[in-house]
Design a protein around this motif. Structure first.
Motif, PDB file in Angstrom:
ATOM      1  N   THR A 144       0.852  -1.181   0.000  1.00 41.04           N
ATOM      2  CA  THR A 144       0.000   0.000   0.000  1.00 41.04           C
ATOM      3  C   THR A 144       0.897   1.243   0.000  1.00 41.04           C
ATOM      4  OG1 THR A 144      -0.139   0.393   2.395  1.00 41.04           O
ATOM      5  CG2 THR A 144      -1.587  -1.318   1.481  1.00 41.04           C
ATOM      6  N   PRO A 145       0.332   2.411  -0.348  1.00 43.96           N
ATOM      7  CA  PRO A 145       1.158   3.624  -0.376  1.00 43.96           C
ATOM      8  C   PRO A 145       1.702   4.047   0.982  1.00 43.96           C
ATOM      9  CG  PRO A 145      -0.845   3.906  -1.676  1.00 43.96           C
ATOM     10  CD  PRO A 145      -1.005   2.629  -0.908  1.00 43.96           C
ATOM     11  N   MET A 148       4.426   2.271   6.059  1.00 40.98           N
ATOM     12  CA  MET A 148       4.494   0.992   6.785  1.00 40.98           C
ATOM     13  C   MET A 148       3.608  -0.051   6.119  1.00 40.98           C
ATOM     14  SD  MET A 148       4.549   2.322  10.728  1.00 40.98           S
ATOM     15  CE  MET A 148       4.267   0.677  11.361  1.00 40.98           C
ATOM     16  N   SER A 149       3.290   0.177   4.851  1.00 34.99           N
ATOM     17  CA  SER A 149       2.525  -0.739   4.018  1.00 34.99           C
ATOM     18  C   SER A 149       1.221  -1.147   4.711  1.00 34.99           C
ATOM     19  CB  SER A 149       3.368  -1.950   3.634  1.00 34.99           C
ATOM     20  OG  SER A 149       2.793  -2.606   2.523  1.00 34.99           O
ATOM     21  N   VAL A 150       0.888  -2.453   4.651  1.00 34.06           N
ATOM     22  CA  VAL A 150      -0.428  -2.890   5.097  1.00 34.06           C
ATOM     23  C   VAL A 150      -0.642  -2.639   6.595  1.00 34.06           C
ATOM     24  CG1 VAL A 150       0.254  -5.281   5.569  1.00 34.06           C
ATOM     25  CG2 VAL A 150      -2.094  -4.777   4.875  1.00 34.06           C
ATOM     26  N   VAL A 151       0.420  -2.683   7.393  1.00 29.24           N
ATOM     27  CA  VAL A 151       0.266  -2.454   8.841  1.00 29.24           C
ATOM     28  C   VAL A 151      -0.238  -1.030   9.101  1.00 29.24           C
ATOM     29  CG1 VAL A 151       1.445  -2.345  11.068  1.00 29.24           C
ATOM     30  CG2 VAL A 151       2.066  -4.114   9.423  1.00 29.24           C
ATOM     31  N   GLY A 152       0.398  -0.053   8.481  1.00 32.00           N
ATOM     32  CA  GLY A 152      -0.015   1.337   8.674  1.00 32.00           C
ATOM     33  C   GLY A 152      -1.386   1.615   8.104  1.00 32.00           C
ATOM     34  N   THR A 153      -1.704   0.987   6.960  1.00 25.47           N
ATOM     35  CA  THR A 153      -3.003   1.213   6.330  1.00 25.47           C
ATOM     36  C   THR A 153      -4.129   0.649   7.188  1.00 25.47           C
ATOM     37  OG1 THR A 153      -1.945   1.082   4.160  1.00 25.47           O
ATOM     38  CG2 THR A 153      -4.331   0.913   4.217  1.00 25.47           C
ATOM     39  N   VAL A 154      -3.934  -0.545   7.742  1.00 26.60           N
ATOM     40  CA  VAL A 154      -4.946  -1.135   8.617  1.00 26.60           C
ATOM     41  C   VAL A 154      -5.120  -0.294   9.877  1.00 26.60           C
ATOM     42  CG1 VAL A 154      -5.462  -3.126  10.099  1.00 26.60           C
ATOM     43  CG2 VAL A 154      -4.685  -3.479   7.741  1.00 26.60           C
ATOM     44  N   GLN A 155      -4.027   0.215  10.415  1.00 31.54           N
ATOM     45  CA  GLN A 155      -4.116   1.080  11.586  1.00 31.54           C
ATOM     46  C   GLN A 155      -4.930   2.331  11.278  1.00 31.54           C
ATOM     47  OE1 GLN A 155      -2.817   0.415  14.829  1.00 31.54           O
ATOM     48  NE2 GLN A 155      -4.252   2.079  15.202  1.00 31.54           N
ATOM     49  N   SER A 190     -11.064  -5.323   2.220  1.00 30.17           N
ATOM     50  CA  SER A 190     -10.795  -5.694   0.833  1.00 30.17           C
ATOM     51  C   SER A 190      -9.817  -4.697   0.218  1.00 30.17           C
ATOM     52  CB  SER A 190     -12.100  -5.738   0.026  1.00 30.17           C
ATOM     53  OG  SER A 190     -12.788  -4.494   0.117  1.00 30.17           O
ATOM     54  N   ALA A 191      -9.317  -5.040  -0.967  1.00 34.05           N
ATOM     55  CA  ALA A 191      -8.290  -4.221  -1.618  1.00 34.05           C
ATOM     56  C   ALA A 191      -8.733  -3.834  -3.026  1.00 34.05           C
ATOM     57  CB  ALA A 191      -6.968  -4.979  -1.675  1.00 34.05           C
ATOM     58  N   ARG A 192      -8.310  -2.656  -3.455  1.00 28.08           N
ATOM     59  CA  ARG A 192      -8.512  -2.222  -4.838  1.00 28.08           C
ATOM     60  C   ARG A 192      -7.275  -1.447  -5.270  1.00 28.08           C
ATOM     61  NH1 ARG A 192     -13.375   1.954  -3.199  1.00 28.08           N
ATOM     62  NH2 ARG A 192     -12.069   3.545  -2.183  1.00 28.08           N
ATOM     63  N   PRO A 193      -6.981  -1.425  -6.571  1.00 31.19           N
ATOM     64  CA  PRO A 193      -5.774  -0.720  -7.031  1.00 31.19           C
ATOM     65  C   PRO A 193      -5.756   0.732  -6.562  1.00 31.19           C
ATOM     66  CG  PRO A 193      -6.705  -2.040  -8.789  1.00 31.19           C
ATOM     67  CD  PRO A 193      -7.698  -2.079  -7.665  1.00 31.19           C
ATOM     68  N   ALA A 194      -4.609   1.145  -6.061  1.00 33.03           N
ATOM     69  CA  ALA A 194      -4.486   2.526  -5.555  1.00 33.03           C
ATOM     70  C   ALA A 194      -4.244   3.490  -6.703  1.00 33.03           C
ATOM     71  CB  ALA A 194      -3.336   2.604  -4.554  1.00 33.03           C
ATOM     72  N   GLU A 195      -4.841   4.671  -6.583  1.00 30.89           N
ATOM     73  CA  GLU A 195      -4.596   5.743  -7.546  1.00 30.89           C
ATOM     74  C   GLU A 195      -3.515   6.641  -6.972  1.00 30.89           C
ATOM     75  OE1 GLU A 195      -8.212   7.753  -8.378  1.00 30.89           O
ATOM     76  OE2 GLU A 195      -9.247   5.950  -9.097  1.00 30.89           O
ATOM     77  N   LEU A 196      -2.340   6.598  -7.584  1.00 36.40           N
ATOM     78  CA  LEU A 196      -1.197   7.349  -7.084  1.00 36.40           C
ATOM     79  C   LEU A 196      -0.955   8.580  -7.935  1.00 36.40           C
ATOM     80  CD1 LEU A 196       1.262   4.377  -6.426  1.00 36.40           C
ATOM     81  CD2 LEU A 196      -0.385   5.392  -4.867  1.00 36.40           C
ATOM     82  N   SER A 197      -0.429   9.618  -7.310  1.00 36.06           N
ATOM     83  CA  SER A 197      -0.107  10.842  -8.045  1.00 36.06           C
ATOM     84  C   SER A 197       1.055  10.604  -8.988  1.00 36.06           C
ATOM     85  CB  SER A 197       0.237  11.975  -7.062  1.00 36.06           C
ATOM     86  OG  SER A 197       1.291  11.579  -6.197  1.00 36.06           O
ATOM     87  N   LYS A 200       4.852   5.769 -10.844  1.00 37.43           N
ATOM     88  CA  LYS A 200       5.855   4.805 -10.412  1.00 37.43           C
ATOM     89  C   LYS A 200       5.202   3.605  -9.726  1.00 37.43           C
ATOM     90  CE  LYS A 200       9.879   4.316  -7.392  1.00 37.43           C
ATOM     91  NZ  LYS A 200      10.726   4.982  -6.370  1.00 37.43           N
ATOM     92  N   GLU A 201       5.355   2.457 -10.316  1.00 38.25           N
ATOM     93  CA  GLU A 201       4.855   1.191  -9.767  1.00 38.25           C
ATOM     94  C   GLU A 201       3.380   1.260  -9.396  1.00 38.25           C
ATOM     95  OE1 GLU A 201       8.260  -1.092  -7.520  1.00 38.25           O
ATOM     96  OE2 GLU A 201       8.010   0.899  -6.649  1.00 38.25           O
ATOM     97  N   GLU A 202       2.616   2.043 -10.123  1.00 41.50           N
ATOM     98  CA  GLU A 202       1.227   2.275  -9.732  1.00 41.50           C
ATOM     99  C   GLU A 202       0.429   0.974  -9.635  1.00 41.50           C
ATOM    100  OE1 GLU A 202      -2.620   4.952 -11.113  1.00 41.50           O
ATOM    101  OE2 GLU A 202      -0.617   5.416 -11.864  1.00 41.50           O
ATOM    102  N   GLY A 203       0.653   0.054 -10.561  1.00 44.15           N
ATOM    103  CA  GLY A 203      -0.120  -1.176 -10.549  1.00 44.15           C
ATOM    104  C   GLY A 203       0.211  -2.108  -9.404  1.00 44.15           C
ATOM    105  N   ASP A 204       1.282  -1.848  -8.680  1.00 42.52           N
ATOM    106  CA  ASP A 204       1.703  -2.732  -7.598  1.00 42.52           C
ATOM    107  C   ASP A 204       1.135  -2.348  -6.237  1.00 42.52           C
ATOM    108  OD1 ASP A 204       3.206  -4.160  -9.391  1.00 42.52           O
ATOM    109  OD2 ASP A 204       5.036  -3.042  -9.016  1.00 42.52           O
ATOM    110  N   TYR A 205       0.465  -1.219  -6.147  1.00 37.60           N
ATOM    111  CA  TYR A 205      -0.014  -0.728  -4.858  1.00 37.60           C
ATOM    112  C   TYR A 205      -1.536  -0.819  -4.760  1.00 37.60           C
ATOM    113  CZ  TYR A 205       4.626   1.061  -3.835  1.00 37.60           C
ATOM    114  OH  TYR A 205       5.966   1.159  -3.571  1.00 37.60           O
TER     115      TYR A 205
END
Length: 227
Positions: A144-145, A148-155, A190-197, A200-205
């Protein structure tokens, strides 16, 4: 003479304090802090997966690096023991943000999972619980963007619950409902593709959301409810 003795006593106490701080720092350096616990069930085996914060990999001023650990066994206790024996560091569960339960474990083993953690002293009774579609082990490895990746996002999802933007459920509430045979709901993450500004590696987040709940029926079926 008394002043000299007092001064020596104070110096000794100061040195002892510094030694204690150094010892505590060393202990922290060899501690893995579990951020998320993922639980899966398949063909009679539990899979327990952890995403942990490893302070040894952090540079000055940076967040701790993430480390992934997993083990499989016929019992939760054995799986956790295998994880703890697989690393020289001490695994600490007290600051874990959430437990994420995979779909099969939710359908077939929820009561057993809750009973185990209610009797075990590893996690807090107010730890947040989520369900996910498919396997939880793969879910916690999503990027995730957040730094701290998924840990920070869940928090962040847990903190957003107060604003009514997401569902969360504390462990003790879910446990009380299931064990008293009341109808209960579990937040679905659940997860969905992130829209990044940046491209760079947009499809991976991925962006994580928790805007639905799963209602657990007494028959063992699952019903999905929208926020």
């Amino acid at each position: 003479m008394k002043l000299k003795i007092l001064a020596l006593t104070l110096i000794f106490a100061f040195i002892t304090t510094l030694t204690g701080c150094a010892s505590s720092s060393a202990e922290l350096a060899y501690r893995l802090t579990a951020g998320i616990i993922a639980l899966d069930w398949s063909e009679g085996l539990y899979t327990v997966s952890l995403v942990c914060l490893d302070p040894r990999g952090a540079k000055q001023g940076d967040e701790a690096e993430l480390q992934y650990l997993a083990a499989q066994s016929v019992s939760l206790k054995e799986a956790l023991t295998k994880i703890e024996e697989s690393t020289p560091q001490t695994v600490f569960y007290g600051h874990a943000a959430a437990i994420i339960i995979g779909e099969s474990a939710l359908q077939e083993q929820l009561e057993e999972l809750l009973v185990f953690f209610a009797e075990d002293n590893r996690v807090r009774l107010n730890i947040s619980v989520f369900a996910c579609e498919g396997e939880a082990a793969g879910f916690i490895r999503l990027k995730t963007p957040h730094k701290m990746s998924v840990v920070g996002t869940v928090q962040d999802l847990i903190e957003d619950d107060g604003a009514g933007e997401s569902f969360t459920k504390p462990f003790f509430s879910l446990c009380a409902g299931v064990l008293s045979h009341r109808a209960v709901t579990v937040p679905l993450i659940s997860a969905r593709p992130a829209e990044l500004s940046s491209a760079k590696e947009e499809g991976d987040y991925f962006e994580l959301i928790a805007d639905r709940e799963i209602e657990i029926e007494r028959s063992g079926g699952l019903m999905y409810n929208s926020n």
